[in-house]
Write a protein that holds these residues in place. Structure first.
Motif, PDB file in Angstrom:
ATOM      1  N   HIS A  88      -6.770 -12.715 -50.835  1.00  0.00           N
ATOM      2  CA  HIS A  88      -6.597 -13.572 -49.658  1.00  0.00           C
ATOM      3  C   HIS A  88      -5.755 -14.822 -49.872  1.00  0.00           C
ATOM      4  CE1 HIS A  88      -9.553 -11.130 -47.539  1.00  0.00           C
ATOM      5  NE2 HIS A  88     -10.359 -11.247 -48.576  1.00  0.00           N
ATOM      6  N   SER A  89      -5.399 -15.178 -51.088  1.00  0.00           N
ATOM      7  CA  SER A  89      -4.709 -16.455 -51.307  1.00  0.00           C
ATOM      8  C   SER A  89      -3.357 -16.514 -50.595  1.00  0.00           C
ATOM      9  CB  SER A  89      -4.529 -16.727 -52.800  1.00  0.00           C
ATOM     10  OG  SER A  89      -3.793 -15.701 -53.414  1.00  0.00           O
ATOM     11  N   SER A  90      -2.655 -15.406 -50.531  1.00  0.00           N
ATOM     12  CA  SER A  90      -1.362 -15.409 -49.827  1.00  0.00           C
ATOM     13  C   SER A  90      -1.546 -15.679 -48.344  1.00  0.00           C
ATOM     14  CB  SER A  90      -0.645 -14.068 -50.027  1.00  0.00           C
ATOM     15  OG  SER A  90      -0.323 -13.869 -51.384  1.00  0.00           O
ATOM     16  N   TRP A 142      -4.086 -17.318 -46.993  1.00  0.00           N
ATOM     17  CA  TRP A 142      -4.529 -18.702 -46.841  1.00  0.00           C
ATOM     18  C   TRP A 142      -3.345 -19.663 -46.779  1.00  0.00           C
ATOM     19  CZ3 TRP A 142      -8.518 -18.069 -51.346  1.00  0.00           C
ATOM     20  CH2 TRP A 142      -9.647 -17.398 -50.864  1.00  0.00           C
ATOM     21  N   SER A 143      -2.341 -19.395 -47.611  1.00  0.00           N
ATOM     22  CA  SER A 143      -1.191 -20.311 -47.672  1.00  0.00           C
ATOM     23  C   SER A 143      -0.394 -20.315 -46.375  1.00  0.00           C
ATOM     24  CB  SER A 143      -0.283 -19.940 -48.846  1.00  0.00           C
ATOM     25  OG  SER A 143       0.287 -18.658 -48.656  1.00  0.00           O
ATOM     26  N   LEU A 144      -0.584 -19.310 -45.525  1.00  0.00           N
ATOM     27  CA  LEU A 144       0.150 -19.224 -44.263  1.00  0.00           C
ATOM     28  C   LEU A 144      -0.620 -19.811 -43.076  1.00  0.00           C
ATOM     29  CD1 LEU A 144       1.552 -15.577 -44.605  1.00  0.00           C
ATOM     30  CD2 LEU A 144       2.749 -17.735 -45.068  1.00  0.00           C
ATOM     31  N   ASP A 179      -3.453 -23.343 -55.081  1.00  0.00           N
ATOM     32  CA  ASP A 179      -2.936 -24.327 -54.123  1.00  0.00           C
ATOM     33  C   ASP A 179      -3.302 -24.025 -52.677  1.00  0.00           C
ATOM     34  OD1 ASP A 179      -1.769 -25.694 -56.220  1.00  0.00           O
ATOM     35  OD2 ASP A 179       0.147 -24.645 -56.043  1.00  0.00           O
ATOM     36  N   SER A 180      -3.617 -22.773 -52.368  1.00  0.00           N
ATOM     37  CA  SER A 180      -3.922 -22.418 -50.984  1.00  0.00           C
ATOM     38  C   SER A 180      -5.331 -22.834 -50.568  1.00  0.00           C
ATOM     39  CB  SER A 180      -3.742 -20.913 -50.777  1.00  0.00           C
ATOM     40  OG  SER A 180      -4.502 -20.176 -51.721  1.00  0.00           O
ATOM     41  N   ILE A 181      -6.134 -23.340 -51.504  1.00  0.00           N
ATOM     42  CA  ILE A 181      -7.477 -23.824 -51.198  1.00  0.00           C
ATOM     43  C   ILE A 181      -7.470 -25.345 -51.237  1.00  0.00           C
ATOM     44  CG2 ILE A 181      -9.894 -23.895 -51.949  1.00  0.00           C
ATOM     45  CD1 ILE A 181      -9.496 -21.089 -53.076  1.00  0.00           C
TER      46      ILE A 181
END
Length: 201
Positions: free
Chosen positions: A109-111, A113-115, A143-145
């Protein structure tokens, strides 16, 4: 000519202007990696799954942040036995907080989240200090959190809560929020606050 109506009830250029004019709300200490949001509405953990449960249905930019479904260091299976009990006023549900584990959640899910247009707060299940410490080590640098919400068990004692919170804060540079259980909320919060003040003196 008036602006065309939008699905959320706002109109064209006014919608963007309203969002830009919203004052910043600082949820954590302003002097160290503050968590800044632009809305007073923040859903509880898991309402939006891991962030995209209502994609295309709800404009998440109107929210303060997305709080993920509860995540544990290691994978958790669903609860066994009876999970739903009907009540006069609704129902009581026990899921067991199933999830694939922290490393898989970040990987999957991190990708996404970054969007997202709002900060993402990862809800971490806090049961053992070692698990909290190892989880924070994995989250450092993701970084996305934007922050972590530490979820405490309902029957937790204040000394155990203090220990878990201190471990989280000591091993993570980003903001740490805490979900205190409804039982004995004020007593737990007061004792943790007193202990924190004694530690700073």
């Amino acid at each position: 000519m008036s602006d065309s109506p939008k699905p959320n009830g706002e109109t064209g250029t006014n919608a963007g202007a309203d969002k830009r004019l919203r004052p910043d709300i600082v949820l954590t200490r302003a002097d160290k990696n503050p968590l800044v949001v632009k809305s007073q509405v923040m859903p509880a953990a898991g309402t939006f799954g891991y962030g995209d449960a209502y994609k295309g249905l709800i404009d998440v930019s109107n929210l303060a942040a997305i709080v993920t479904a509860p995540v544990s260091l290691e994978p958790r299976a669903p609860a066994s036995g009876t999970r739903v009990i009907p009540l006069d006023g609704g129902l009581l549900m026990h899921t067991g907080l199933p999830n694939p584990g922290l490393s898989q959640v970040i990987k999957q899910h991190s990708s996404m989240w970054s969007l997202l247009p709002v900060p993402v707060i990862l809800h971490l299940i806090g049961t053992k200090t070692d698990h909290v410490r190892r989880s924070m080590a994995q989250l450092e640098g993701v970084d996305s959190i934007a922050a972590v919400e530490l979820g405490l068990e309902d029957e937790i004692q204040w000394r155990d809560a203090e220990r878990l919170i201190k471990t989280a804060v000591d091993h993570y540079e980003q903001p740490v929020l805490v979900r205190i259980p409804l039982q004995d909320t004020f007593d737990i919060a007061e004792e943790i606050g007193r202990a924190s003040c004694r530690e700073r003196v």
